[in-house]
Design a protein around this motif. Structure first.
Motif, PDB file in Angstrom:
ATOM      1  N   ASP A 111      -5.887  17.462  -3.045  1.00  0.00           N
ATOM      2  CA  ASP A 111      -6.800  17.056  -1.983  1.00  0.00           C
ATOM      3  C   ASP A 111      -6.159  16.061  -1.028  1.00  0.00           C
ATOM      4  O   ASP A 111      -6.456  16.061   0.177  1.00  0.00           O
ATOM      5  CB  ASP A 111      -8.076  16.476  -2.593  1.00  0.00           C
ATOM      6  CG  ASP A 111      -8.983  17.541  -3.190  1.00  0.00           C
ATOM      7  OD1 ASP A 111      -8.691  18.745  -2.985  1.00  0.00           O
ATOM      8  OD2 ASP A 111      -9.970  17.190  -3.862  1.00  0.00           O
ATOM      9  N   ALA A 112      -5.272  15.214  -1.539  1.00  0.00           N
ATOM     10  CA  ALA A 112      -4.541  14.303  -0.657  1.00  0.00           C
ATOM     11  C   ALA A 112      -3.645  15.091   0.295  1.00  0.00           C
ATOM     12  O   ALA A 112      -3.512  14.744   1.476  1.00  0.00           O
ATOM     13  CB  ALA A 112      -3.716  13.319  -1.478  1.00  0.00           C
ATOM     14  N   LEU A 113      -3.039  16.148  -0.212  1.00  0.00           N
ATOM     15  CA  LEU A 113      -2.237  17.020   0.651  1.00  0.00           C
ATOM     16  C   LEU A 113      -3.089  17.665   1.729  1.00  0.00           C
ATOM     17  O   LEU A 113      -2.695  17.726   2.896  1.00  0.00           O
ATOM     18  CB  LEU A 113      -1.559  18.107  -0.188  1.00  0.00           C
ATOM     19  CG  LEU A 113      -0.141  17.865  -0.683  1.00  0.00           C
ATOM     20  CD1 LEU A 113       0.270  18.973  -1.640  1.00  0.00           C
ATOM     21  CD2 LEU A 113       0.843  17.770   0.485  1.00  0.00           C
ATOM     22  N   TYR A 114      -4.252  18.164   1.349  1.00  0.00           N
ATOM     23  CA  TYR A 114      -5.148  18.792   2.324  1.00  0.00           C
ATOM     24  C   TYR A 114      -5.470  17.826   3.463  1.00  0.00           C
ATOM     25  O   TYR A 114      -5.390  18.176   4.643  1.00  0.00           O
ATOM     26  CB  TYR A 114      -6.451  19.226   1.650  1.00  0.00           C
ATOM     27  CG  TYR A 114      -6.343  20.418   0.733  1.00  0.00           C
ATOM     28  CD1 TYR A 114      -5.344  21.371   0.885  1.00  0.00           C
ATOM     29  CD2 TYR A 114      -7.254  20.590  -0.315  1.00  0.00           C
ATOM     30  CE1 TYR A 114      -5.252  22.456   0.039  1.00  0.00           C
ATOM     31  CE2 TYR A 114      -7.176  21.686  -1.168  1.00  0.00           C
ATOM     32  CZ  TYR A 114      -6.170  22.614  -0.987  1.00  0.00           C
ATOM     33  OH  TYR A 114      -6.088  23.687  -1.831  1.00  0.00           O
ATOM     34  N   LEU A 128      -0.607   9.578  -1.158  1.00  0.00           N
ATOM     35  CA  LEU A 128       0.302  10.614  -1.641  1.00  0.00           C
ATOM     36  C   LEU A 128       1.734  10.080  -1.688  1.00  0.00           C
ATOM     37  O   LEU A 128       2.461  10.285  -2.667  1.00  0.00           O
ATOM     38  CB  LEU A 128       0.204  11.829  -0.723  1.00  0.00           C
ATOM     39  CG  LEU A 128       0.971  13.079  -1.112  1.00  0.00           C
ATOM     40  CD1 LEU A 128       0.469  13.646  -2.434  1.00  0.00           C
ATOM     41  CD2 LEU A 128       0.823  14.139  -0.004  1.00  0.00           C
ATOM     42  N   ALA A 129       2.125   9.381  -0.624  1.00  0.00           N
ATOM     43  CA  ALA A 129       3.476   8.819  -0.564  1.00  0.00           C
ATOM     44  C   ALA A 129       3.696   7.791  -1.671  1.00  0.00           C
ATOM     45  O   ALA A 129       4.770   7.740  -2.282  1.00  0.00           O
ATOM     46  CB  ALA A 129       3.705   8.178   0.803  1.00  0.00           C
ATOM     47  N   TYR A 130       2.689   6.974  -1.932  1.00  0.00           N
ATOM     48  CA  TYR A 130       2.814   5.939  -2.957  1.00  0.00           C
ATOM     49  C   TYR A 130       2.999   6.568  -4.338  1.00  0.00           C
ATOM     50  O   TYR A 130       3.826   6.111  -5.134  1.00  0.00           O
ATOM     51  CB  TYR A 130       1.572   5.052  -2.941  1.00  0.00           C
ATOM     52  CG  TYR A 130       1.737   3.741  -3.664  1.00  0.00           C
ATOM     53  CD1 TYR A 130       2.202   2.616  -2.996  1.00  0.00           C
ATOM     54  CD2 TYR A 130       1.421   3.615  -5.011  1.00  0.00           C
ATOM     55  CE1 TYR A 130       2.358   1.403  -3.659  1.00  0.00           C
ATOM     56  CE2 TYR A 130       1.569   2.410  -5.681  1.00  0.00           C
ATOM     57  CZ  TYR A 130       2.043   1.301  -4.996  1.00  0.00           C
ATOM     58  OH  TYR A 130       2.202   0.108  -5.655  1.00  0.00           O
ATOM     59  N   ALA A 131       2.248   7.643  -4.609  1.00  0.00           N
ATOM     60  CA  ALA A 131       2.367   8.307  -5.911  1.00  0.00           C
ATOM     61  C   ALA A 131       3.756   8.886  -6.113  1.00  0.00           C
ATOM     62  O   ALA A 131       4.356   8.751  -7.189  1.00  0.00           O
ATOM     63  CB  ALA A 131       1.309   9.404  -6.027  1.00  0.00           C
TER      64      ALA A 131
END
Length: 314
Positions: A111-114, A128-131
């Motif tokens: 969902d973060a990608l979406y 997303l980048a942090y993960a």
């Protein structure tokens, strides 16, 4: 952890070489857009102007975020349903926190990608980048991820590009030529391209709050299958779009041999004054681009090839 840009290193080499004949304008005049339209499999440049001019790219930077994240997901076999937590760093830009994420919220990687790709959401992109960055450098995940974005740019030959943040809320500069290289790379990843082509999707925050988000790309159709639009005060109206047709058989006039060629157009527009003008220009490029591409015949003549790749002025 394996350097996640290693497998990208050769992805843009051939096309990068084909684009070296682009105009060398260093700056674009205010109100004058930069654009490029090309057929990616042949490298033929169809239309172009101010292709190397450095200018802000707004939330088109989110596509570099998504490309790096997708490579991490695929090379490390990451479960896209994995829940990731919104860090403090992700909520610094309230005007582009479109999902209304708060520190400590959870959202799936999928969902973060979406939200990163389909909308101009900075908080989802930063989360997303942090993960991903935590896997690279737990003590400095944000910097580690930005470093990967810039390594991707270098590996694709995006030599006028430097990403300053994990998303487009931090103003980064690039050029139409460089963004065409990024767009072409995205089209080679079917998973990422599939996300770009989604008209809408419902995402879930904290396991219960459901939000439907819509793709901002109004050009989406049966043939136009991505990739992203953006608009900001600094960047103006920007667009990266791609269109695909079924493979075609062409005869080499020099050898008489026939070969099958894939067909895909990519167009990039930066710094247009209005969203509608951006769409009108892109639609025209995609329509007329196919007409120009249909005139192409493969040849083994190196000199013709060099002339063929020179950029016409339009």
């Amino acid at each position: 952890m394996k350097n996640i840009t290693n497998i990208m290193a050769g992805a843009g080499v051939a096309l990068c070489a084909m684009l070296t004949s682009c105009s060398t304008d260093d700056n674009a005049n205010p109100g004058t857009p930069s654009y490029i339209a090309l057929e990616t499999n042949s490298g033929r440049i169809l239309f172009s102007s101010n292709t190397n001019a450095k200018r802000p790219i707004g939330m088109l930077a989110n596509m570099a975020n998504a490309a790096v994240a997708m490579d991490w997901i695929e090379t490390q076999n990451i479960d896209r349903n994995r829940q990731i937590t919104v860090p403090q760093e992700a909520v610094r830009w309230p005007h582009t926190n479109l999902l209304g994420l708060q520190v400590g919220d959870t959202i799936s990687i999928r969902d973060a990608l979406y939200a990163t790709v389909l909308t101009d959401d900075s908080a989802a992109a930063a989360t997303l980048a942090y993960a991903c960055g935590q896997a690279l450098n737990p003590s400095s995940p944000e910097s580690a991820f930005i470093n990967q974005m810039n390594k991707l740019a270098r590996s694709l030959g995006m030599f006028t590009t430097y990403f300053k943040g994990t998303n487009g809320a931090v103003v980064s500069q690039s050029s139409a030529r460089d963004m065409a290289l990024l767009a072409t790379y995205v089209t080679t990843n079917q998973s990422l391209l599939a996300i770009c082509s989604m008209p809408s999707v419902t995402v879930t925050v904290n396991g219960t709050r459901r939000v439907t988000i819509h793709n901002g790309n109004k050009l989406l159709s049966a043939s136009v299958d991505g990739i992203k639009v953006a608009r900001s005060k600094s960047a103006g109206a920007c667009l990266m779009a791609t269109s695909r047709r079924s493979s075609v058989r062409r005869t080499n006039p020099t050898t008489g041999q026939q070969s099958v060629y894939a067909q895909r157009l990519v167009t990039v527009i930066l710094g247009e004054t209005s969203s509608q003008q951006r769409y009108n220009m892109a639609a025209r490029f995609l329509r007329d681009g196919w007409e120009e591409w249909e005139k192409w015949l493969p040849t083994n003549d190196i000199q013709d090839r060099k002339k063929f790749l020179m950029l016409p002025k339009h």
